[in-house]
Design an enzyme around this catalytic site. Structure first.
Site, PDB file in Angstrom:
ATOM      1  N   ARG A  87     -11.907  -0.848  11.265  1.00  0.00           N
ATOM      2  CA  ARG A  87     -10.848   0.313  11.325  1.00  0.00           C
ATOM      3  C   ARG A  87     -11.445   1.437  10.713  1.00  0.00           C
ATOM      4  NH1 ARG A  87      -4.894  -1.357  10.567  1.00  0.00           N
ATOM      5  NH2 ARG A  87      -5.348  -1.380   8.435  1.00  0.00           N
ATOM      6  N   LYS A 190      -6.444   5.437  10.418  1.00  0.00           N
ATOM      7  CA  LYS A 190      -5.862   5.468   8.889  1.00  0.00           C
ATOM      8  C   LYS A 190      -6.210   6.498   8.146  1.00  0.00           C
ATOM      9  CE  LYS A 190      -4.102   1.920   6.098  1.00  0.00           C
ATOM     10  NZ  LYS A 190      -2.286   1.994   6.515  1.00  0.00           N
ATOM     11  N   GLU A 226       5.924   3.189  16.307  1.00  0.00           N
ATOM     12  CA  GLU A 226       5.799   2.426  15.118  1.00  0.00           C
ATOM     13  C   GLU A 226       6.685   2.567  14.219  1.00  0.00           C
ATOM     14  OE1 GLU A 226       2.091   2.133  13.103  1.00  0.00           O
ATOM     15  OE2 GLU A 226       1.356   3.867  13.978  1.00  0.00           O
TER      16      GLU A 226
HETATM   17  N1  PLP Z   1       1.094   1.151  10.991  1.00  0.00           N
HETATM   18  C1  PLP Z   1       0.906   2.079   9.790  1.00  0.00           C
HETATM   19  C2  PLP Z   1       1.313   3.296  10.120  1.00  0.00           C
HETATM   20  C3  PLP Z   1       0.375   1.394   8.689  1.00  0.00           C
HETATM   21  O1  PLP Z   1       0.396   2.345   7.668  1.00  0.00           O
HETATM   22  C4  PLP Z   1       0.189   0.073   8.750  1.00  0.00           C
HETATM   23  C5  PLP Z   1      -0.309  -0.236   7.292  1.00  0.00           C
HETATM   24  O2  PLP Z   1      -1.633  -0.497   7.348  1.00  0.00           O
HETATM   25  C6  PLP Z   1       0.361  -0.822   9.679  1.00  0.00           C
HETATM   26  C7  PLP Z   1       0.894  -0.140  10.967  1.00  0.00           C
HETATM   27  C8  PLP Z   1      -0.031  -2.012   9.354  1.00  0.00           C
HETATM   28  O3  PLP Z   1      -1.257  -2.430   9.845  1.00  0.00           O
HETATM   29  P1  PLP Z   1      -2.157  -3.586   8.825  1.00  0.00           P
HETATM   30  O4  PLP Z   1      -1.126  -4.677   9.889  1.00  0.00           O
HETATM   31  O5  PLP Z   1      -3.506  -3.398   9.409  1.00  0.00           O
HETATM   32  O6  PLP Z   1      -1.792  -3.482   7.472  1.00  0.00           O
HETATM   33  C1  COI Z   2      -0.765  -1.126   4.194  1.00  0.00           C
HETATM   34  O1  COI Z   2       0.297  -1.898   4.879  1.00  0.00           O
HETATM   35  O2  COI Z   2      -1.729  -1.756   3.990  1.00  0.00           O
HETATM   36  C2  COI Z   2      -0.438   0.113   4.139  1.00  0.00           C
HETATM   37  O3  COI Z   2      -1.326   1.010   4.147  1.00  0.00           O
HETATM   38  C3  COI Z   2       0.897   0.900   4.369  1.00  0.00           C
HETATM   39  C4  COI Z   2       1.194   1.883   3.031  1.00  0.00           C
HETATM   40  C5  COI Z   2       1.927   2.871   3.458  1.00  0.00           C
HETATM   41  C6  COI Z   2       1.395   0.954   1.724  1.00  0.00           C
END
Ligand code: PLP
Ligand code: COI
Length: 347
Positions: A87, A190, A226
């Site tokens: 990612r 991200k 989301e």
């Molecule tokens: N959506 C957003 C906007 C996020 O910041 C996060 C956190 O990382 C997620 C979803 C969840 O992603 P992940 O499960 O890879 O942490």
């Molecule tokens: C995560 O879940 O790792 C994120 O990056 C979310 C963040 C806003 C704490």
């Protein structure tokens, strides 16, 4: 040099929140003249940046979030770090930043975790080590163009639950009329700018009594996107496990993992498709928000078009699907359950 001390720090592990705690070491590498240096562990948490750095003006930044857990045997386990590397690669390409090679990403992670071993919360504490890799455009610049230098940095902090109530906590989401991302924008990567743009939505959602904002699609305001820091998963009627598909949401590692568990372990039928929230709300039996920080947080109420829509009655237990998914996911992450999907890496 051996950076690590094995003896755990004297923290109140069971009461950690999700806040910055300075650990002993962080990893940093620099990209200059078209190549990466080796990188090294450093002590200082303070970065010395040029005032013209593109990260400061034009938000040329990307980051990741992942966790390491202590197993019952006291070993450190890292969860699906290959997906975070992939990612970050996608994000850096979208923002015209150099790719962090997988070898550098993984070496940095492992060095940072090992050097901060004393900060990895012990097994049974319910806490974990949150790891934050970041890539930023630095160096002298004024006009709008990609940076000429980049820093890749990884730091780590011991953390407890992201949402205050802890563990498998019930949260509330309020649908916002602000947009997080556009279909061909940067919502699926991200980058820091997505989060700066979301601060006001979260602030307003909190004023309304919610934990976080919930976004609908920016063109029709119909389809679920989301939450501010988590993806959405739904248990719907007829044994369906449904998750929104959209080009403007972050592809969550946690969601991807829950989809596998929902199908393989719970026998649910997977659907990844646009979800028309108003039209389908009565078919939703359990509503969840998931992410590395959020883990899997069941959503008890959603504020939509005025009233709160309740998915749980007062005092009711968390629904069985979210409960089982949470237990299975966290048992794999902590090495309590056989890792038959090959998701954890022993550090
Ligand atoms: N959506 C957003 C906007 C996020 O910041 C996060 C956190 O990382 C997620 C979803 C969840 O992603 P992940 O499960 O890879 O942490
Ligand atoms: C995560 O879940 O790792 C994120 O990056 C979310 C963040 C806003 C704490």
């Amino acid at each position: 040099m051996n950076h690590s001390t094995k003896e755990k720090k004297n923290l109140n592990w069971k009461n950690l929140g999700f806040s910055y705690i300075k650990t002993d070491w962080r990893f940093t590498a620099l990209w200059e003249d078209g190549k990466w240096n080796q990188g090294e562990l450093v002590r200082s948490e303070v970065m010395n940046l040029h005032e013209g750095s593109p990260v400061l003006h034009y938000a040329q930044s990307c980051f990741e979030g992942l966790k390491a857990f202590s197993s019952p045997e006291g070993k450190a386990l890292l969860f699906r770090s290959n997906l975070n590397w992939e990612r970050m690669k996608e994000t850096s390409a979208r923002l015209m930043m150099p790719e962090v090679p997988e070898e550098l990403f993984m070496r940095g992670l492992i060095e940072c975790i090992k050097a901060n071993e004393a900060w990895i919360p012990p097994y049974g504490s319910g806490a974990s080590l949150y790891i934050r890799p970041m890539l930023i455009g630095i160096g002298e610049n004024l006009g709008l163009r990609p940076a000429s230098k980049y820093e890749f940095r990884i730091f780590a902090c011991p953390v407890g639950p992201y949402y205050k109530s802890g563990g498998l906590s019930l949260i509330r989401l309020a649908v916002t009329d602000l947009d997080r991302a556009a279909p061909q924008g940067t919502g699926a990567v991200k980058t820091g700018a997505n989060y700066a743009g979301g601060l006001l939505a979260t602030h307003r959602a909190k004023e309304l009594g919610a934990t976080e904002a919930l976004y609908l699609d920016s063109s029709q305001r119909r389809y679920l996107e989301e939450a501010g820091s988590a993806n959405i998963v739904l248990k719907m009627t007829r044994n369906r496990f449904v998750t929104p598909s959209s080009s403007s949401i972050l592809p969550s590692v946690t969601r991807k993992s829950l989809m596998v568990l929902a199908e393989q372990e719970l026998g649910l039928t997977l659907e990844e498709r646009p979800v028309d929230l108003r039209a389908e709300i009565n078919e939703i039996e359990e509503f969840g928000a998931c992410g590395t920080a959020a883990v899997l947080s069941p959503v008890s109420h959603v504020l939509l078009d005025g009233p709160w829509h309740a998915f749980y009655k007062e005092g009711q237990e968390v629904g069985p699907v979210m409960q089982r998914l949470y237990q299975t996911l966290t048992a794999i992450q902590k090495g309590e359950q056989e890792d038959k999907y090959g998701w954890t890496l022993l550090i």
